[in-house]
Motif scaffolding. Sequence first.
Motif, PDB file in Angstrom:
ATOM      1  N   PHE A   1       0.827  -1.205   0.000  1.00 53.88           N
ATOM      2  CA  PHE A   1       0.000   0.000   0.000  1.00 53.88           C
ATOM      3  C   PHE A   1       0.863   1.257   0.000  1.00 53.88           C
ATOM      4  N   ASN A   2       1.744   1.383   1.020  1.00 52.83           N
ATOM      5  CA  ASN A   2       2.552   2.604   1.112  1.00 52.83           C
ATOM      6  C   ASN A   2       3.523   2.720  -0.064  1.00 52.83           C
ATOM      7  N   ALA A   3       4.380   1.718  -0.200  1.00 52.80           N
ATOM      8  CA  ALA A   3       5.502   1.866  -1.116  1.00 52.80           C
ATOM      9  C   ALA A   3       5.110   1.579  -2.573  1.00 52.80           C
TER      10      ALA A   3
ATOM     11  N   GLY B   1       9.528  12.498  11.012  1.00 51.10           N
ATOM     12  CA  GLY B   1       9.487  11.155  11.583  1.00 51.10           C
ATOM     13  C   GLY B   1       8.116  10.891  12.116  1.00 51.10           C
ATOM     14  N   PRO B   2       7.462   9.832  11.584  1.00 53.78           N
ATOM     15  CA  PRO B   2       6.144   9.514  12.102  1.00 53.78           C
ATOM     16  C   PRO B   2       6.252   9.126  13.577  1.00 53.78           C
ATOM     17  N   SER B   3       5.302   9.556  14.369  1.00 51.29           N
ATOM     18  CA  SER B   3       5.284   9.232  15.790  1.00 51.29           C
ATOM     19  C   SER B   3       3.822   9.210  16.202  1.00 51.29           C
TER      20      SER B   3
ATOM     21  N   SER C   1       3.711  14.657   1.613  1.00 50.71           N
ATOM     22  CA  SER C   1       3.878  13.566   2.598  1.00 50.71           C
ATOM     23  C   SER C   1       2.993  13.760   3.821  1.00 50.71           C
ATOM     24  N   ASN C   2       2.061  14.714   3.726  1.00 47.85           N
ATOM     25  CA  ASN C   2       1.211  15.062   4.876  1.00 47.85           C
ATOM     26  C   ASN C   2       2.012  15.779   5.946  1.00 47.85           C
ATOM     27  N   GLY C   3       2.896  16.659   5.480  1.00 46.07           N
ATOM     28  CA  GLY C   3       3.710  17.479   6.381  1.00 46.07           C
ATOM     29  C   GLY C   3       4.757  18.170   5.531  1.00 46.07           C
TER      30      GLY C   3
ATOM     31  N   SER D   1      -5.794  13.601  -0.897  1.00 40.84           N
ATOM     32  CA  SER D   1      -6.559  14.018   0.296  1.00 40.84           C
ATOM     33  C   SER D   1      -6.024  13.359   1.559  1.00 40.84           C
ATOM     34  N   GLN D   2      -6.050  14.114   2.648  1.00 41.11           N
ATOM     35  CA  GLN D   2      -5.718  13.531   3.952  1.00 41.11           C
ATOM     36  C   GLN D   2      -6.783  13.908   4.975  1.00 41.11           C
ATOM     37  N   PHE D   3      -7.006  12.989   5.886  1.00 39.46           N
ATOM     38  CA  PHE D   3      -8.039  13.215   6.897  1.00 39.46           C
ATOM     39  C   PHE D   3      -7.439  13.100   8.292  1.00 39.46           C
TER      40      PHE D   3
ATOM     41  N   ASN E   1       2.394  12.361  14.978  1.00 32.86           N
ATOM     42  CA  ASN E   1       2.672  12.843  13.625  1.00 32.86           C
ATOM     43  C   ASN E   1       2.576  11.689  12.634  1.00 32.86           C
ATOM     44  N   LYS E   2       1.584  11.751  11.746  1.00 25.11           N
ATOM     45  CA  LYS E   2       1.480  10.650  10.778  1.00 25.11           C
ATOM     46  C   LYS E   2       1.956  11.058   9.388  1.00 25.11           C
ATOM     47  N   GLN E   3       3.008  11.844   9.392  1.00 24.16           N
ATOM     48  CA  GLN E   3       3.666  12.183   8.124  1.00 24.16           C
ATOM     49  C   GLN E   3       4.301  10.914   7.529  1.00 24.16           C
ATOM     50  N   CYS E   4       4.398  10.889   6.202  1.00 23.31           N
ATOM     51  CA  CYS E   4       4.968   9.710   5.538  1.00 23.31           C
ATOM     52  C   CYS E   4       6.364   9.391   6.074  1.00 23.31           C
ATOM     53  N   ALA E   5       6.551   8.106   6.410  1.00 24.85           N
ATOM     54  CA  ALA E   5       7.847   7.659   6.923  1.00 24.85           C
ATOM     55  C   ALA E   5       8.943   7.820   5.874  1.00 24.85           C
TER      56      ALA E   5
HETATM   57  C1  HEM Z   1       5.521   7.762  -3.721  1.00 25.86           C
HETATM   58  C2  HEM Z   1       5.409   7.021  -2.667  1.00 25.86           C
HETATM   59  C3  HEM Z   1       4.673   7.420  -1.414  1.00 25.86           C
HETATM   60  C4  HEM Z   1       3.681   8.333  -1.230  1.00 25.86           C
HETATM   61  C5  HEM Z   1       3.016   9.193  -2.276  1.00 25.86           C
HETATM   62  C6  HEM Z   1       3.346   8.328   0.183  1.00 25.86           C
HETATM   63  C7  HEM Z   1       2.404   9.162   0.783  1.00 25.86           C
HETATM   64  C8  HEM Z   1       2.060   9.132   2.108  1.00 25.86           C
HETATM   65  C9  HEM Z   1       1.084   9.977   2.744  1.00 25.86           C
HETATM   66  C10 HEM Z   1       0.299  11.073   2.039  1.00 25.86           C
HETATM   67  C11 HEM Z   1       0.991   9.613   4.037  1.00 25.86           C
HETATM   68  C12 HEM Z   1       0.058  10.209   5.089  1.00 25.86           C
HETATM   69  C13 HEM Z   1      -1.237   9.434   5.109  1.00 25.86           C
HETATM   70  C14 HEM Z   1      -2.253  10.028   6.028  1.00 25.86           C
HETATM   71  O1  HEM Z   1      -1.904  10.627   7.029  1.00 25.86           O
HETATM   72  O2  HEM Z   1      -3.445   9.916   5.734  1.00 25.86           O
HETATM   73  C15 HEM Z   1       1.909   8.521   4.239  1.00 25.86           C
HETATM   74  C16 HEM Z   1       2.089   7.856   5.417  1.00 25.86           C
HETATM   75  C17 HEM Z   1       2.963   6.830   5.573  1.00 25.86           C
HETATM   76  N1  HEM Z   1       3.895   6.376   4.658  1.00 25.86           N
HETATM   77 FE1  HEM Z   1       4.134   7.020   2.784  1.00 25.86          FE
HETATM   78  N2  HEM Z   1       4.143   7.425   0.808  1.00 25.86           N
HETATM   79  C18 HEM Z   1       4.970   6.858  -0.130  1.00 25.86           C
HETATM   80  C19 HEM Z   1       5.933   5.898   0.074  1.00 25.86           C
HETATM   81  C20 HEM Z   1       6.182   5.313   1.277  1.00 25.86           C
HETATM   82  C21 HEM Z   1       7.196   4.309   1.488  1.00 25.86           C
HETATM   83  C22 HEM Z   1       8.213   3.842   0.454  1.00 25.86           C
HETATM   84  C23 HEM Z   1       7.083   3.941   2.775  1.00 25.86           C
HETATM   85  C24 HEM Z   1       7.886   2.905   3.474  1.00 25.86           C
HETATM   86  C25 HEM Z   1       9.035   3.026   3.940  1.00 25.86           C
HETATM   87  C26 HEM Z   1       6.021   4.724   3.380  1.00 25.86           C
HETATM   88  C27 HEM Z   1       5.608   4.617   4.678  1.00 25.86           C
HETATM   89  C28 HEM Z   1       4.584   5.345   5.231  1.00 25.86           C
HETATM   90  C29 HEM Z   1       4.079   5.107   6.577  1.00 25.86           C
HETATM   91  C30 HEM Z   1       4.575   4.055   7.551  1.00 25.86           C
HETATM   92  C31 HEM Z   1       3.076   6.047   6.797  1.00 25.86           C
HETATM   93  C32 HEM Z   1       2.218   6.185   8.034  1.00 25.86           C
HETATM   94  C33 HEM Z   1       2.895   7.015   9.068  1.00 25.86           C
HETATM   95  C34 HEM Z   1       2.060   7.060  10.360  1.00 25.86           C
HETATM   96  O3  HEM Z   1       0.824   7.092  10.286  1.00 25.86           O
HETATM   97  O4  HEM Z   1       2.657   7.055  11.422  1.00 25.86           O
HETATM   98  N3  HEM Z   1       5.517   5.562   2.439  1.00 25.86           N
HETATM   99  N4  HEM Z   1       2.567   8.255   3.041  1.00 25.86           N
END
Ligand code: HEM
Length: 331
Positions: free
Chosen positions: A139-141, A284-286, A275-277, A208-210, A289-293
């Motif tokens: 999903f994320n990556a 750093g997500p914590s 990245s939502n931030g 969109s982010q919620f 803070n749910k910014q993208c890791a």
């Molecule tokens: C182009 C690729 C990516 C996009 C566009 C993206 C985008 C995002 C966005 C917008 C969020 C915030 C979601 C929300 O708050 O509703 C998020 C969260 C997150 N992303 Fe990414 N992401 C990408 C790739 C990755 C990759 C490669 C990883 C893995 C290492 C990753 C790990 C995470 C995690 C773990 C969160 C949740 C953080 C939390 O809630 O604490 N993402 N991502």
Amino acid sequence: MVTSLDKMWDTIESNISTSKDKKASYFIPLQQFLFTFLSRCLLRADTSTSPEIEKSGHIMMDKWLALQLLPTISINILQPLEEIFLHSFTYPFWLIKSDYQKLENFVKTQAKDTVSRAQTEFQLTEEEAIHNLIFILGFNAFGGFSVFLPSLLTNLGDQKSKHEELRNEVRQILTQNENILSFEAVKQMELVNSFVYETLRLNPPVPSQFARARKDFELASHDAVFEVKKGELLCGYQPLVMRDSKIFENPEDFVYNRFTKENGGEELLKYLYWSNGPQSGPHGPSASNKQCAARDTVPLTAALLLAYLFQRYDDITISSGSITALQRAKL
Ligand code: HEM
């Protein structure tokens, strides 16, 4: 990453040479590249150990993603039919169960070290670790990059007049780095990074982010203050936020060098929110803070892909999801 990119672009070159109209879609080779590369770097799992996963792992992921995303995506059929028949219930798991189990088996057998780390360092059960790893991988990556990289390649196709300048930057910096493509070298490529940031600004892959307010607070914009009450649901819409004309000059235009130092780029990174931030500052997500890791690794990976292309090719033409011409760099 470079090994998987070699395979992707060898495939595209061979598809172009065997096609009647001398062009090849990049989408499937791109997804295969993503699945292989991300399995390796996130799970330390080698897809080539399982022929079925090697061939179809990306399709299994696509099906699993579709099942979760379809209830939220508009496919523009006559309303209210779409709402009633597509958006009103969760789709049953059995539709993709057998593919999901193959992915589970792949993670269990090929990502043993990562799964056991999750168990010992993070106290997850084996089952929890496997599902979490599939989620982050799929999903994320894989999901995030499958949306982002096609828009990067589309912009690259549209900005053909800027290729020479980008190629010169890539080759000059690679020469200073013994021609080794690495994240360290790519970090020095200001224009390439700016191109990536500008793509994320205009085409944020997750629009969109919620979030729900945890306490009462005041949310300030340039010219107004909104009172938000605890428990209220907030929605952020990235494409609008990142076209704020008070921050970005000519906000609707793709300005490939907008984020370079010369153009005050560092200041603008504070307003790049894909990245939502913000793209700069502490990260750093914590729990709060749910910014993208992967805030930093996502743009860097995309920049490495661009640098790879400019190292490998003297000329590249992209149009409507296809590569229509490639000219290998002269050695
Ligand atoms: C182009 C690729 C990516 C996009 C566009 C993206 C985008 C995002 C966005 C917008 C969020 C915030 C979601 C929300 O708050 O509703 C998020 C969260 C997150 N992303 Fe990414 N992401 C990408 C790739 C990755 C990759 C490669 C990883 C893995 C290492 C990753 C790990 C995470 C995690 C773990 C969160 C949740 C953080 C939390 O809630 O604490 N993402 N991502």
